[in-house]
Scaffold this motif. Structure first.
Motif, PDB file in Angstrom:
ATOM      1  N   TYR A 133      -5.844  -3.332   8.986  1.00 26.54           N
ATOM      2  CA  TYR A 133      -6.751  -2.627   8.123  1.00 26.54           C
ATOM      3  C   TYR A 133      -6.063  -1.037   7.618  1.00 26.54           C
ATOM      4  N   PHE A 134      -5.570  -0.850   7.802  1.00 31.47           N
ATOM      5  CA  PHE A 134      -5.489   0.397   7.078  1.00 31.47           C
ATOM      6  C   PHE A 134      -4.840   0.386   5.693  1.00 31.47           C
ATOM      7  N   VAL A 200       7.650  -2.110  11.291  1.00 32.09           N
ATOM      8  CA  VAL A 200       6.430  -1.508  11.895  1.00 32.09           C
ATOM      9  C   VAL A 200       6.314  -0.213  11.160  1.00 32.09           C
ATOM     10  N   LEU A 201       7.393   0.237  11.476  1.00 31.92           N
ATOM     11  CA  LEU A 201       7.623   1.733  11.160  1.00 31.92           C
ATOM     12  C   LEU A 201       7.415   1.683   9.981  1.00 31.92           C
ATOM     13  N   ALA A 202       8.521   1.153   8.944  1.00 38.95           N
ATOM     14  CA  ALA A 202       9.143   0.556   7.432  1.00 38.95           C
ATOM     15  C   ALA A 202       8.189   0.448   6.445  1.00 38.95           C
ATOM     16  N   ARG A 203       7.420  -0.304   7.321  1.00 39.52           N
ATOM     17  CA  ARG A 203       5.296  -0.968   6.399  1.00 39.52           C
ATOM     18  C   ARG A 203       4.878   0.345   6.841  1.00 39.52           C
ATOM     19  N   LEU A 204       4.280   1.447   7.463  1.00 45.10           N
ATOM     20  CA  LEU A 204       3.407   2.382   7.448  1.00 45.10           C
ATOM     21  C   LEU A 204       4.113   3.675   6.106  1.00 45.10           C
ATOM     22  N   TYR A 205       5.569   3.486   6.621  1.00 46.80           N
ATOM     23  CA  TYR A 205       5.707   4.429   5.035  1.00 46.80           C
ATOM     24  C   TYR A 205       5.335   3.334   3.819  1.00 46.80           C
ATOM     25  N   LEU A 207       3.081   2.584   3.221  1.00 44.49           N
ATOM     26  CA  LEU A 207       1.386   2.170   2.798  1.00 44.49           C
ATOM     27  C   LEU A 207       1.020   3.864   2.350  1.00 44.49           C
ATOM     28  N   GLY A 208       2.578   4.451   1.953  1.00 41.04           N
ATOM     29  CA  GLY A 208       1.780   5.860   2.267  1.00 41.04           C
ATOM     30  C   GLY A 208       2.269   6.795   3.566  1.00 41.04           C
ATOM     31  N   ALA A 209       1.925   7.057   4.844  1.00 36.22           N
ATOM     32  CA  ALA A 209       2.547   8.009   5.254  1.00 36.22           C
ATOM     33  C   ALA A 209       3.685   8.863   5.037  1.00 36.22           C
TER      34      ALA A 209
END
Length: 367
Positions: A133-134, A200-205, A207-209
């Motif tokens: 969704y992000f 999970v956290l690596a994927r968030l990174y 995505l631009g986080a």
């Protein structure tokens, strides 16, 4: 005489002003479970909902909002600190147009790090779907302000991630001899969770986080629900406490490793919410609570059995209870937690507290 070009130009200027006004501050995004869900599950066919009284009894509207709280939850209070309006649930039909630029809340009660956590709730937004969704959110915003500005908005945003508790209480310890408990001992289960959380956290990174506040679990064995099931004299459940004592330090180690691997000293920030909770659980009177064992809303021992409903016992003064329901802190307790997130020492926040992180990462550009 009609001047359509001039009218169009004036309209474009007006829209530009609106966009600029909305993104003067920092966008805020929220991922995780019921501790930070502000209403996504209202739109799902699931039993993991907080859309009926007495939830929301102390909210501005005094009505349930989908938050698992008597009033405001941790994201709401962080939004106050950012001087921003609360983020809307991603599934809310009101989240459109300029309101997208404030950020969004993707959290869903019942989820965990693992996909099999919370399966008893059926329809919940599991963490990988939240990340999906992000990605979808960024496509929507790019259509509004362009891809480059969207990338900047995300990279300059603050992100809150709250996961892990359900992987114990709604998975490993949910029933005796659960699938996961037969598969792993607690000392082996925790590293497995940490490995999955790293993905999970690596994927968030990816995505631009770039500024991600990651909260640990609270003292899982001390919540009213676990006291009701396992405690004789009010002592915390030892196996759940063991799980929390192993998980939280390993999560901090993961944060350190991610920052090192990415060459970013504070892209990820660990919030020791276990220590924050234990402060008022061990000495509730010092924080103005009369009890940290009995939930304000519930039934049975410690008001820890079943759900908080209109038929439950409800305390008249929520300010003096550390727990609102069998699992979730009261608004006052949430405010104490956010106070430590913002200003706490390294005992609570690693590598630094939120106020210092944001001072080092000011927002740069209005769109």
């Amino acid at each position: 005489m009609d001047f359509p070009f001039i009218k169009l130009f004036v309209l474009m200027l007006a829209l530009g002003c609106c966009v600029m006004k909305q993104v003067e501050g920092r966008a805020f995004f929220v991922f995780g479970d019921s501790l930070v869900d502000n209403g996504n599950n209202n739109y799902l066919a699931t039993t993991a909902r907080a859309d009926a009284p007495p939830y929301g009894i102390d909210s501005p509207s005094h009505r349930p909002t989908g938050r698992f709280s008597n009033g405001k939850n941790i994201p709401d209070i962080i939004s106050e600190y950012l001087e921003a309006e609360p983020t809307l649930p991603y599934l809310s039909p009101e989240l459109r147009g300029q309101r997208l630029l404030v950020g969004a809340n993707f959290a869903s009660a019942g989820v965990g790090i693992l996909n099999d956590t919370g399966i008893q709730f059926v329809n919940i937004i599991r963490i990988w779907q939240q990340l999906g969704y992000f990605e979808q959110y960024q496509e929507r915003v790019a259509a509004l302000i362009g891809p480059q500005q969207t990338q900047q908005l995300v990279q300059e945003s603050l992100i809150l991630m709250t996961l892990g508790g359900n992987d114990f209480v709604n998975n490993y310890f949910l029933i005796p001899n659960s699938v996961r408990s037969r598969e792993y001992s607690i000392p082996d289960y925790v590293p497995f969770l940490i490995t999955e959380y790293q993905k999970v956290l690596a994927r968030l990174y990816d995505l631009g986080a770039r500024t991600v506040l990651v909260t640990g679990t609270g003292p899982l064995g001390c919540v009213p629900a676990e006291l009701a099931q396992h405690s004789i004299n009010g002592e915390c459940a030892p196996q759940l406490q063991l799980a929390a004592s192993l998980f939280n330090p390993q999560l901090t180690q993961l944060i350190n490793q991610l920052n090192s691997d990415l060459g970013c000293s504070n892209c990820f920030i660990a919030a020791n919410t276990n220590a924050m909770h234990l402060d008022f659980i061990n000495d509730p009177q010092a924080f103005g609570f009369v009890t940290s064992k009995v939930a304000c809303c519930g039934q049975g021992p410690y008001n820890g059995i079943g759900l908080c409903t209109g038929l439950s016992n409800v305390c008249p003064n929520r300010e003096i209870y550390a727990f609102w329901d069998a699992f979730h802190p009261s608004e006052k307790a949430n405010r104490l937690i956010v106070q430590q997130i913002v200003q706490g020492s390294e005992n609570y926040m690693h590598p630094m507290n939120l106020s210092r992180v944001l001072a080092l990462k000011p927002t740069k550009t209005n769109f």
